[in-house]
Scaffold this motif. Structure first.
Motif, PDB file in Angstrom:
ATOM      1  N   CYS A 192      -4.458   3.124  -1.708  1.00  9.42           N
ATOM      2  CA  CYS A 192      -5.004   2.731  -0.403  1.00  9.42           C
ATOM      3  C   CYS A 192      -5.822   1.448  -0.526  1.00  9.42           C
ATOM      4  CB  CYS A 192      -5.879   3.863   0.152  1.00  9.42           C
ATOM      5  SG  CYS A 192      -6.675   3.434   1.717  1.00  9.42           S
TER       6      CYS A 192
ATOM      7  N   GLY B 206      -0.809   4.268  -0.007  1.00 12.49           N
ATOM      8  CA  GLY B 206      -1.711   5.327   0.425  1.00 12.49           C
ATOM      9  C   GLY B 206      -1.055   6.172   1.507  1.00 12.49           C
ATOM     10  N   THR B 207      -1.624   7.312   1.787  1.00 10.48           N
ATOM     11  CA  THR B 207      -0.984   8.284   2.681  1.00 10.48           C
ATOM     12  C   THR B 207      -0.697   7.719   4.064  1.00 10.48           C
ATOM     13  OG1 THR B 207      -2.080  10.070   1.510  1.00 10.48           O
ATOM     14  CG2 THR B 207      -1.201  10.579   3.689  1.00 10.48           C
ATOM     15  N   THR B 208      -1.694   7.071   4.674  1.00 12.85           N
ATOM     16  CA  THR B 208      -1.491   6.549   6.030  1.00 12.85           C
ATOM     17  C   THR B 208      -0.362   5.531   6.064  1.00 12.85           C
ATOM     18  OG1 THR B 208      -3.810   6.917   6.575  1.00 12.85           O
ATOM     19  CG2 THR B 208      -2.589   5.379   7.982  1.00 12.85           C
TER      20      THR B 208
ATOM     21  N   CYS C 210       0.834  -1.195   0.000  1.00 14.37           N
ATOM     22  CA  CYS C 210       0.000   0.000   0.000  1.00 14.37           C
ATOM     23  C   CYS C 210       0.874   1.252   0.000  1.00 14.37           C
ATOM     24  CB  CYS C 210      -0.914   0.020   1.226  1.00 14.37           C
ATOM     25  SG  CYS C 210      -2.011   1.453   1.221  1.00 14.37           S
TER      26      CYS C 210
ATOM     27  N   GLU D 296      -7.705   0.388   1.633  1.00 17.94           N
ATOM     28  CA  GLU D 296      -8.907   0.662   2.430  1.00 17.94           C
ATOM     29  C   GLU D 296      -8.948  -0.144   3.727  1.00 17.94           C
ATOM     30  OE1 GLU D 296     -12.507   1.137   0.311  1.00 17.94           O
ATOM     31  OE2 GLU D 296     -11.519   2.107  -1.385  1.00 17.94           O
ATOM     32  N   LEU D 297      -7.820  -0.638   4.129  1.00 18.28           N
ATOM     33  CA  LEU D 297      -7.727  -1.323   5.421  1.00 18.28           C
ATOM     34  C   LEU D 297      -7.566  -0.312   6.546  1.00 18.28           C
ATOM     35  CD1 LEU D 297      -5.355  -4.109   4.164  1.00 18.28           C
ATOM     36  CD2 LEU D 297      -7.753  -4.388   4.790  1.00 18.28           C
ATOM     37  N   CYS D 298      -7.018   0.829   6.247  1.00 14.46           N
ATOM     38  CA  CYS D 298      -6.793   1.850   7.273  1.00 14.46           C
ATOM     39  C   CYS D 298      -8.111   2.460   7.749  1.00 14.46           C
ATOM     40  CB  CYS D 298      -5.860   2.931   6.740  1.00 14.46           C
ATOM     41  SG  CYS D 298      -6.506   3.804   5.302  1.00 14.46           S
TER      42      CYS D 298
ATOM     43  N   TYR E  64       0.087  -1.468   5.808  1.00 13.85           N
ATOM     44  CA  TYR E  64      -0.491  -2.744   5.409  1.00 13.85           C
ATOM     45  C   TYR E  64       0.073  -3.187   4.072  1.00 13.85           C
ATOM     46  CZ  TYR E  64      -4.156  -1.771   8.829  1.00 13.85           C
ATOM     47  OH  TYR E  64      -4.837  -1.498   9.975  1.00 13.85           O
TER      48      TYR E  64
HETATM   49  S1  FES Z   1      -3.360   4.012   3.275  1.00 20.39           S
HETATM   50 FE1  FES Z   1      -2.844   1.906   3.340  1.00 20.39          FE
HETATM   51  S2  FES Z   1      -4.691   0.904   3.703  1.00 20.39           S
HETATM   52 FE2  FES Z   1      -5.230   2.969   3.510  1.00 20.39          FE
END
Ligand code: FES
Length: 84
Positions: A44, A11-13, A9, A46-48, A58
């Motif tokens: 992402c 994504g930002t988180t 992943c 979408e696990l976050c 993740y």
């Molecule tokens: S940013 Fe990695 S699961 Fe959402």
């Protein structure tokens, strides 16, 4: 041996929580396993949204979700999956 697909992943988180360190994952996969591992970047996963932000970053290995993924954990799981 079984071929596996790893999705990292970005994504930002996850990126902020450590996935930035996983962008070169392919270089750390042992030579003898490289033909058996397909590493893909992913938006992402979408696990976050459903889980604790603290469990990021993740990745997935086929249908397995790996939370708090760091290099040593990922390589261990890849080896387990590929070798069965
Ligand atoms: S940013 Fe990695 S699961 Fe959402």
């Amino acid at each position: 041996m079984k071929k596996v697909t790893v999705r990292v992943c970005s994504g930002t988180t996850c990126f902020v929580m450590g996935a930035s360190n996983l962008q070169m994952l392919h270089e750390y996969v042992p030579e003898e396993l490289r033909d058996w591992v397909d590493i893909q970047g992913a938006h992402c996963l979408e696990l976050c949204r459903d889980r604790n932000y603290g469990a990021a970053p993740y990745i997935t290995i086929d249908d397995e979700i790996v939370a708090e993924a760091d290099l040593s954990l990922i390589l261990e799981r890849i080896e387990q999956r590929v070798r069965g």
